[in-house]
Every structure is written in structure tokens, then in C-alpha cells.
Design an enzyme around this catalytic site. Sequence first.
Site, short mmCIF file in Angstrom:
data_model
loop_
_atom_site.label_atom_id
_atom_site.label_comp_id
_atom_site.label_asym_id
_atom_site.label_seq_id
_atom_site.Cartn_x
_atom_site.Cartn_y
_atom_site.Cartn_z
N ARG A 64 32.88 53.55 -26.36
CA ARG A 64 32.27 54.02 -27.60
C ARG A 64 32.55 53.09 -28.77
O ARG A 64 31.76 53.02 -29.72
CB ARG A 64 32.70 55.46 -27.87
CG ARG A 64 32.02 56.46 -26.95
CD ARG A 64 32.65 57.82 -27.00
NE ARG A 64 33.99 57.84 -26.44
CZ ARG A 64 34.25 57.93 -25.14
NH1 ARG A 64 33.27 58.04 -24.28
NH2 ARG A 64 35.49 57.91 -24.69
N GLU A 101 45.90 59.52 -22.92
CA GLU A 101 46.08 60.96 -22.76
C GLU A 101 45.75 61.40 -21.34
O GLU A 101 46.36 62.31 -20.81
CB GLU A 101 45.19 61.70 -23.78
CG GLU A 101 45.49 63.18 -23.90
CD GLU A 101 44.54 63.88 -24.87
OE1 GLU A 101 43.57 63.26 -25.35
OE2 GLU A 101 44.78 65.07 -25.12
#
Length: 173
Positions: A64, A101
Site C-alpha cells: 500500500r 503484528e
Amino acid sequence: MPQYRDLTRARSLIAPVPDFPEEGVVFQDVMPLLTDPVALRSCVKEMLAPFMGRFDVVAGLEARGFLLAGAAAMVADVGMVPIRKAGKLPRPAAEASYDLEYGQATVEVQADVAPGSRVLVLDDVLATGGTLSAAHEVLRSIGCEVAGSAVLLEIPSLGGRTRVPDVHAVFAG
Ligand SMILES: O=P(O)(O)OC[C@H]1O[C@H](OP(=O)(O)OP(=O)(O)O)[C@H](O)[C@@H]1O
Ligand SMILES: Nc1ncnc2[nH]cnc12
């Protein structure tokens, strides 16, 4: 095209997606914001604002970050360096591995930008900071100076600012 400095609506276009890509993660999906021309332009300008005149090129993190860096390069009238996940670049010159994460990753960069270039690093989300700090590492390995980092959204609970203290975040929380 309309312009507004009130970014409240832009913030509302980042969609939290529970349990993606794995249970327990709330994924912050910036895709709806990218589809809105006013929100996209306002946010890109906001990401660049503290750094104008202090960088020669922008870098974007796969995937992104590419979208934001492409738009930012046009706004700032500079070129763009992609920092890719391992194995995608034909001429990798530096690599760095990190945890995030939801897993582990390695990024690579090509030495296509002149040594000494001042690079502004752009991504959509700051979570643990692993991705941005790996980006800094590979850019320095090819002789670049990191002019700064900017993201659309910081997730403060994941502590990324401890690894990348001076990151500029348009939104936090
Ligand atoms: O601060 P961190 O913990 O490093 O996390 C932030 C990174 O995680 C996401 O990318 P992801 O690794 O999911 O890759 P993708 O854009 O290729 O899907 C996001 O787009 C950032 O690049
Ligand atoms: N919660 C999250 N949303 C979007 N991108 C991320 N990268 C790491 N954690 C993320």
C-alpha cells in the site's frame, strides 16, 4: 478539484476489519480512503508537508505504500523508489528482515538512486515499526540519507514509535 484541510472525513474512510489477516488482529484498511480523490490528495499533501524541500526522492513500502508514494512523487515532483518484499526485485542491492503484528518479512531495495540522496519513506500504517525501520536500514545500506518517514495511520498501541521515533502520522488511533 475541491480541497479541504479538515481531514475528519478522510479518517472516517479508513475501515477497521476485525480478525484479518488472522484472529485477534484489527486490520486498518486504507483502500476506501484511496478511492476518494479529495481525501487522497489532502492526505498525501499532509504526509509531505513537514518535509517539503528536504528530500530528493520518496520511497514506498510494498504494497500500500507504493500507492501513496506514487501519488506523493507526483505532488512533490520527485521520483519514487519501491521497497519490495524479498524475491520480487531483479537486482536487489540490500535486504533487511523484521517481525510484524502478523508474521515475519524481508524487504529489499535496488541501488537505482544516487548515493547521498535524501529519501522520504512513505507507508500506509505504522504498527510495530518493523517495516519502516527495515526500510531505513536498506536505504542506508545503499548509501542514502533517510530524510524522514510519514504514514497515514499510526496504531499507537503497537509501539512503532519506539522504533521510529520521529515518524509523521496523519492520523493516530
Ligand atoms: O509497523 P509494522 O508492524 O511493520 O506494520 C506495518 C506494515 O504492515 C502492513 O503491510 P504488510 O506487511 O501487511 O504488507 P502488504 O502491504 O504487502 O500487505 C502495512 O501496509 C505496513 O507496511
Ligand atoms: N492492524 C494493521 N492494519 C493494517 N496494517 C497493519 N500492519 C500491521 N498491523 C496492521
